[in-house]
Design an enzyme around this catalytic site. Structure first.
Site, short mmCIF file in Angstrom:
data_model
loop_
_atom_site.label_atom_id
_atom_site.label_comp_id
_atom_site.label_asym_id
_atom_site.label_seq_id
_atom_site.Cartn_x
_atom_site.Cartn_y
_atom_site.Cartn_z
N ALA A 27 -34.62 -7.53 -45.01
CA ALA A 27 -33.36 -8.27 -44.85
C ALA A 27 -33.55 -9.68 -44.30
O ALA A 27 -32.80 -10.59 -44.64
CB ALA A 27 -32.41 -7.49 -43.95
N ARG A 51 -29.13 -3.58 -40.54
CA ARG A 51 -29.72 -2.66 -39.56
C ARG A 51 -30.33 -3.34 -38.34
O ARG A 51 -30.75 -2.65 -37.42
CB ARG A 51 -30.85 -1.84 -40.21
CG ARG A 51 -30.39 -1.00 -41.36
CD ARG A 51 -31.57 -0.21 -41.88
NE ARG A 51 -31.58 -0.21 -43.33
CZ ARG A 51 -31.78 0.87 -44.07
NH1 ARG A 51 -32.02 2.01 -43.51
NH2 ARG A 51 -31.75 0.79 -45.37
N GLN A 96 -37.22 -4.38 -49.82
CA GLN A 96 -36.24 -3.42 -49.34
C GLN A 96 -34.83 -3.93 -49.63
O GLN A 96 -33.86 -3.24 -49.38
CB GLN A 96 -36.41 -3.23 -47.83
CG GLN A 96 -37.77 -2.65 -47.45
CD GLN A 96 -38.01 -2.73 -45.94
OE1 GLN A 96 -38.55 -3.70 -45.42
NE2 GLN A 96 -37.62 -1.69 -45.24
N HIS A 115 -35.30 0.14 -52.57
CA HIS A 115 -33.96 0.64 -52.26
C HIS A 115 -32.96 0.36 -53.39
O HIS A 115 -31.75 0.43 -53.17
CB HIS A 115 -33.46 0.05 -50.93
CG HIS A 115 -34.24 0.55 -49.75
ND1 HIS A 115 -34.34 -0.13 -48.57
CD2 HIS A 115 -34.97 1.69 -49.58
CE1 HIS A 115 -35.12 0.56 -47.72
NE2 HIS A 115 -35.50 1.66 -48.32
N CYS A 168 -16.94 7.38 -64.35
CA CYS A 168 -17.84 7.11 -65.48
C CYS A 168 -17.08 7.29 -66.79
O CYS A 168 -16.35 8.27 -66.96
CB CYS A 168 -19.02 8.09 -65.43
SG CYS A 168 -20.10 7.98 -66.87
ZN LIG Z 1 -21.51 9.76 -66.26
#
Ligand SMILES: [Zn+2]
Length: 255
Positions: A28, A40, A107, A127, A160
């Site tokens: 970060a 964090r 990250q 990440h 979705c």
């Molecule tokens: Zn889906």
């Protein structure tokens, strides 16, 4: 900048001049100069407001539509959409253009390395990325902005379109497993590093922090650039704590 710092910068710059394979690990701290807060760190958003961390916990996210609605609002407002790469990001892009950058483990989820000019295949996003949306049901993956358009148009928790499942950003939330292939690749490139730069990371998040000792054991020179001390400072051959957007261009020969 002290004379000691300048001497350390010069030393790391020479290491880089002499090798072919530099591996950088960024956290970060490299993006704070682009206006993206560290979530964090000691001054972090989550540290100061633990309730905000709830939004990033997969169990709450999957169970609670209110958490998802708040997450979509916070994704729309994320500072990364307006952020520009800073001289720290640009220095690592310059390092790649010099043919020195073997890999860039990050990250961060903001993709500012790619915006700065690092090629996608060199960036290992442990990440994930906030610039894509993923379906938790069928695995559909698409540009985050397309899904955010649906939120702007009035869907406060867009499902979705293929399977009706829950969508989220393609990032690794708390409580979610890392992608094993991605971590394996990070460990492999760390082992191949001749110089390993840990930049703007507290080196406390595992397993990615483990790339540093792996690089060190394989013989790499280690430099840590971070505002605060890290638990791995004793493993570093060079340690700098100034501004990353100031230090990194000097180290990478981008000045
Ligand atoms: Zn889906």
């Amino acid at each position: 900048m002290t004379a000691d710092d300048l001497a350390v910068i010069e030393r790391v710059r020479k290491w880089i001049d002499e090798v072919q394979r530099v591996v950088a690990l960024t956290g970060a701290g490299i993006s704070t100069d682009s206006g993206i807060p560290d979530f964090r760190g000691p001054q972090g958003v989550w540290t100061k407001n633990p309730a905000a961390e709830k939004l990033s916990d997969i169990r709450h996210y999957m169970a609670d539509p209110e958490v998802r609605k708040a997450s979509w609002r916070s994704r729309m407002a994320h500072p990364a959409w307006r952020a520009q790469p800073n001289p720290g990001h640009l220095a690592l892009a310059a390092l790649e253009r010099r043919g020195k950058l073997h890999a860039l483990i990050t990250q961060n989820i903001d993709e500012l390395h790619q915006v700065a000019g690092n090629s996608r295949q060199r960036v290992i996003e442990v990440h994930g990325t906030m610039r894509k949306a993923v379906c938790m049901g069928c695995g559909w993956l698409g540009p985050m902005q397309e899904t955010l358009e649906r939120v702007r148009a009035g869907e406060d928790d867009p499902p979705c379109r293929s399977c009706g499942g829950i969508l989220k950003s393609a990032t690794v939330s708390f409580g979610q497993a890392l992608v094993p292939e991605v971590i394996d690749r990070a460990m492999r490139v760390a082992e191949e590093a001749e110089v390993f730069l840990a930049v703007g990371t507290s080196l406390q998040v595992y397993p990615v922090a483990g790339t540093l000792p792996v690089a060190r054991a394989a013989g790499a020179k280690i430099a840590i650039l971070n505002a605060e001390p890290t638990p791995m400072d004793a493993l570093a051959h060079a340690r700098l704590s100034g501004s990353i957007s100031d230090l990194l261009p000097r180290i990478c020969g981008a000045l």
